[in-house]
Design a protein around this motif. Sequence first.
Motif, PDB file in Angstrom:
ATOM      1  N   VAL A  43      31.513  38.189  38.802  1.00  0.00           N
ATOM      2  CA  VAL A  43      32.236  39.186  39.747  1.00  0.00           C
ATOM      3  C   VAL A  43      33.861  38.997  39.287  1.00  0.00           C
ATOM      4  N   GLU A  44      34.569  40.174  38.875  1.00  0.00           N
ATOM      5  CA  GLU A  44      35.746  40.156  38.468  1.00  0.00           C
ATOM      6  C   GLU A  44      36.647  40.959  39.398  1.00  0.00           C
ATOM      7  N   LEU A  45      37.911  40.540  39.879  1.00  0.00           N
ATOM      8  CA  LEU A  45      38.868  40.942  40.601  1.00  0.00           C
ATOM      9  C   LEU A  45      39.541  41.578  39.695  1.00  0.00           C
ATOM     10  N   THR A  46      39.770  43.117  39.746  1.00  0.00           N
ATOM     11  CA  THR A  46      40.399  43.946  39.006  1.00  0.00           C
ATOM     12  C   THR A  46      41.669  44.775  39.678  1.00  0.00           C
ATOM     13  N   ARG A  47      42.623  44.601  39.086  1.00  0.00           N
ATOM     14  CA  ARG A  47      43.998  45.426  39.757  1.00  0.00           C
ATOM     15  C   ARG A  47      44.096  46.616  38.744  1.00  0.00           C
ATOM     16  N   HIS A  48      44.014  47.913  39.508  1.00  0.00           N
ATOM     17  CA  HIS A  48      44.286  48.926  38.534  1.00  0.00           C
ATOM     18  C   HIS A  48      45.598  49.386  38.721  1.00  0.00           C
ATOM     19  N   CYS A  78      42.849  44.301  45.158  1.00  0.00           N
ATOM     20  CA  CYS A  78      42.269  44.836  44.092  1.00  0.00           C
ATOM     21  C   CYS A  78      40.616  45.030  44.258  1.00  0.00           C
ATOM     22  N   ASP A  79      40.019  45.439  43.320  1.00  0.00           N
ATOM     23  CA  ASP A  79      38.633  45.794  43.469  1.00  0.00           C
ATOM     24  C   ASP A  79      37.551  44.514  43.019  1.00  0.00           C
ATOM     25  N   ALA A  80      36.643  44.166  43.638  1.00  0.00           N
ATOM     26  CA  ALA A  80      35.771  43.147  42.975  1.00  0.00           C
ATOM     27  C   ALA A  80      34.554  43.763  42.457  1.00  0.00           C
TER      28      ALA A  80
END
Length: 175
Positions: A43-48, A78-80
């Motif tokens: 699972v990646e934490l992604t910030r747009h 952020c999104d997971a």
Amino acid sequence: MSEGFVGQLIALADKRRTLAQGTHLFHQGDKVSAVFVVEEGLVELTRHQRNGASIVLQRATRQTVLAEASLYSECYHCDAVVVLPASVHELPKTAFLKRLRGDDAFSNLWAAHLAREVQGARYRSEIMSRKTVAERLDGWLDWHGNELPAKGQWKGVAGQIGVSPEALYRELAKR
């Protein structure tokens, strides 16, 4: 993080969730109501960013606490994103905070975990400050025991070191 501490976190969990690749565990702006431990998968934490670009802030794999700083926020920043099918344990935020307040040994283990996360963030920052793809890859390899993940996950390495997948592939072809 030690198996014993992860075991304590999992014992506090009230749910175990299975997530398919490409789904989200949570989205930026969602209210923080739980802490998650990844049992398996990625699972990646992604910030747009405003310009449409995104940055991976965390790559959570087996026995990793996901978005631990969110414990002290009202909402996720952020999104997971589930990159590989995953199972996660969900711990209610209120139960977690209660345990921190009432158990000094647990609090010390948590503080040690957070300190290791800060050390990792500093190391990632140092890698990103390197000028060439070769230097960044060398730093990443030093940090990860000189082993690349399976070929299908090289794009993730490129994201972690802040280069395009093509630039990473060219560098790997030279070695």
